[in-house]
Enzyme design. Structure first.
Site, mmCIF file in Angstrom:
data_model
loop_
_atom_site.group_PDB
_atom_site.id
_atom_site.type_symbol
_atom_site.label_atom_id
_atom_site.label_comp_id
_atom_site.label_asym_id
_atom_site.label_seq_id
_atom_site.Cartn_x
_atom_site.Cartn_y
_atom_site.Cartn_z
ATOM 1 N N LYS A 183 -14.660 13.513 -5.975
ATOM 2 C CA LYS A 183 -13.324 13.520 -4.965
ATOM 3 C C LYS A 183 -11.993 13.388 -5.965
ATOM 4 O O LYS A 183 -12.039 13.259 -6.974
ATOM 5 C CB LYS A 183 -14.097 11.860 -5.181
ATOM 6 C CG LYS A 183 -14.440 11.797 -2.919
ATOM 7 C CD LYS A 183 -14.384 10.549 -2.015
ATOM 8 C CE LYS A 183 -15.751 10.403 -1.611
ATOM 9 N NZ LYS A 183 -15.667 9.343 -0.844
ATOM 10 N N TYR A 215 -16.786 15.611 7.634
ATOM 11 C CA TYR A 215 -17.279 14.157 7.917
ATOM 12 C C TYR A 215 -16.859 13.875 9.206
ATOM 13 O O TYR A 215 -16.521 12.961 10.117
ATOM 14 C CB TYR A 215 -15.620 13.436 7.046
ATOM 15 C CG TYR A 215 -15.750 13.115 5.899
ATOM 16 C CD1 TYR A 215 -16.633 12.122 5.420
ATOM 17 C CD2 TYR A 215 -14.460 13.618 4.873
ATOM 18 C CE1 TYR A 215 -16.844 11.949 4.143
ATOM 19 C CE2 TYR A 215 -14.513 12.760 3.470
ATOM 20 C CZ TYR A 215 -16.072 12.074 3.241
ATOM 21 O OH TYR A 215 -16.429 11.922 2.184
ATOM 22 N N ASN A 261 -12.684 6.353 -3.646
ATOM 23 C CA ASN A 261 -13.898 5.879 -5.024
ATOM 24 C C ASN A 261 -14.907 7.015 -5.551
ATOM 25 O O ASN A 261 -15.223 6.030 -5.305
ATOM 26 C CB ASN A 261 -14.397 4.878 -3.772
ATOM 27 C CG ASN A 261 -15.216 5.787 -2.595
ATOM 28 O OD1 ASN A 261 -14.903 7.239 -2.153
ATOM 29 N ND2 ASN A 261 -15.540 5.722 -1.427
ATOM 30 N N HIS A 321 -18.858 11.123 -3.411
ATOM 31 C CA HIS A 321 -19.507 11.368 -2.388
ATOM 32 C C HIS A 321 -20.589 11.549 -2.455
ATOM 33 O O HIS A 321 -21.867 12.113 -3.713
ATOM 34 C CB HIS A 321 -19.066 12.032 -1.155
ATOM 35 C CG HIS A 321 -20.076 12.453 -0.037
ATOM 36 N ND1 HIS A 321 -19.987 11.387 1.022
ATOM 37 C CD2 HIS A 321 -20.916 13.363 -0.593
ATOM 38 C CE1 HIS A 321 -21.065 12.021 1.207
ATOM 39 N NE2 HIS A 321 -21.593 13.155 1.026
ATOM 40 N N GLU A 365 -25.555 18.531 3.952
ATOM 41 C CA GLU A 365 -24.107 18.765 3.317
ATOM 42 C C GLU A 365 -24.074 20.079 2.016
ATOM 43 O O GLU A 365 -23.063 20.115 2.327
ATOM 44 C CB GLU A 365 -23.655 17.061 3.024
ATOM 45 C CG GLU A 365 -23.436 16.441 3.581
ATOM 46 C CD GLU A 365 -22.746 14.835 3.327
ATOM 47 O OE1 GLU A 365 -22.474 13.609 4.319
ATOM 48 O OE2 GLU A 365 -23.502 15.246 2.013
HETATM 49 O O1 CDP Z 1 -19.046 7.188 0.926
HETATM 50 P P1 CDP Z 1 -19.800 6.163 1.714
HETATM 51 O O2 CDP Z 1 -20.921 6.430 2.520
HETATM 52 O O3 CDP Z 1 -20.280 4.693 1.363
HETATM 53 O O4 CDP Z 1 -18.930 5.580 3.656
HETATM 54 P P2 CDP Z 1 -18.910 5.996 4.416
HETATM 55 O O5 CDP Z 1 -19.088 5.223 5.733
HETATM 56 O O6 CDP Z 1 -19.540 7.483 4.668
HETATM 57 O O7 CDP Z 1 -17.017 6.487 4.654
HETATM 58 C C1 CDP Z 1 -17.477 7.641 3.848
HETATM 59 C C2 CDP Z 1 -15.791 7.824 3.212
HETATM 60 O O8 CDP Z 1 -14.822 6.989 3.796
HETATM 61 C C3 CDP Z 1 -16.145 6.581 2.319
HETATM 62 O O9 CDP Z 1 -16.875 6.714 1.062
HETATM 63 C C4 CDP Z 1 -14.288 5.969 1.400
HETATM 64 O O10 CDP Z 1 -13.751 6.830 1.009
HETATM 65 C C5 CDP Z 1 -13.449 6.232 3.314
HETATM 66 N N1 CDP Z 1 -13.310 5.322 3.669
HETATM 67 C C6 CDP Z 1 -12.728 5.043 3.851
HETATM 68 O O11 CDP Z 1 -11.806 4.764 3.680
HETATM 69 N N2 CDP Z 1 -12.255 3.519 4.637
HETATM 70 C C7 CDP Z 1 -13.275 2.945 5.131
HETATM 71 N N3 CDP Z 1 -12.920 1.391 5.967
HETATM 72 C C8 CDP Z 1 -15.173 3.067 4.997
HETATM 73 C C9 CDP Z 1 -14.865 4.002 4.378
HETATM 74 MG MG MG Z 2 -21.303 8.008 3.890
#
Ligand code: CDP
Ligand code: MG
Length: 136
Positions: A12, A52, A115, A118, A129
């Protein structure tokens, strides 16, 4: 078609900006992944919204799409046995504060949104994807 499982990984903007791409790629290689394809690119907000779209009802959706389109990213097809789950485990929890020692997000993640990486969460999403970035 590879006999191994494939998953989509993204380095990212926060990590690309800090010049961590090579170090993150090295972690995947040391863990036994082959980087089958890779490209560095910058996506538009529209493309981020499409990528997304599963999160479109979430409160963080707009910020997330602004963020993913804010600077260069590196998209990769990672390949190995059990690539999807192994990549998720190497990435660590979504919030770097909760991520286990030794994971990429623990090591490099700045915050729940920035973070660093992805990774696809299922075989179905991995295919969608991978096609998003690598099917012309
Ligand atoms: O990336 P991952 O699958 O672990 O998490 P997700 O629940 O699919 O969320 C996608 C992305 O959204 C995360 O990697 C974060 O960058 C962002 N996110 C956020 O900004 N705030 C949250 N409360 C949850 C996710
Ligand atoms: Mg995810």
């Amino acid at each position: 078609m590879s006999k191994y499982e494939q998953t989509l990984s993204i380095i990212k903007p926060d990590a690309v900006e800090r010049n961590l791409s090579d170090e993150i790629k090295q972690i995947f290689i040391l863990k036994g992944f082959k980087i089958a394809e890779e490209k560095k690119l910058k996506i538009t907000k529209n493309e981020a919204e499409k990528f997304y779209q599963v999160h479109q009802t979430k409160p963080f959706y707009n910020d997330l799409c602004n963020y993913l389109s804010s600077g260069p990213i590196v998209a990769m097809i990672l390949e190995k046995e059990n690539a999807i789950i192994d990549n998720r485990n190497i990435m660590g929890a979504t919030n770097p504060k909760d991520a286990a020692e030794g994971t990429i997000r623990k090591k490099f993640g700045l915050s729940i949104d920035k973070n660093s990486v992805h990774g696809s969460d299922s075989a179905e999403n991995a295919k969608i994807e991978i096609d998003f970035f690598f099917k012309n």
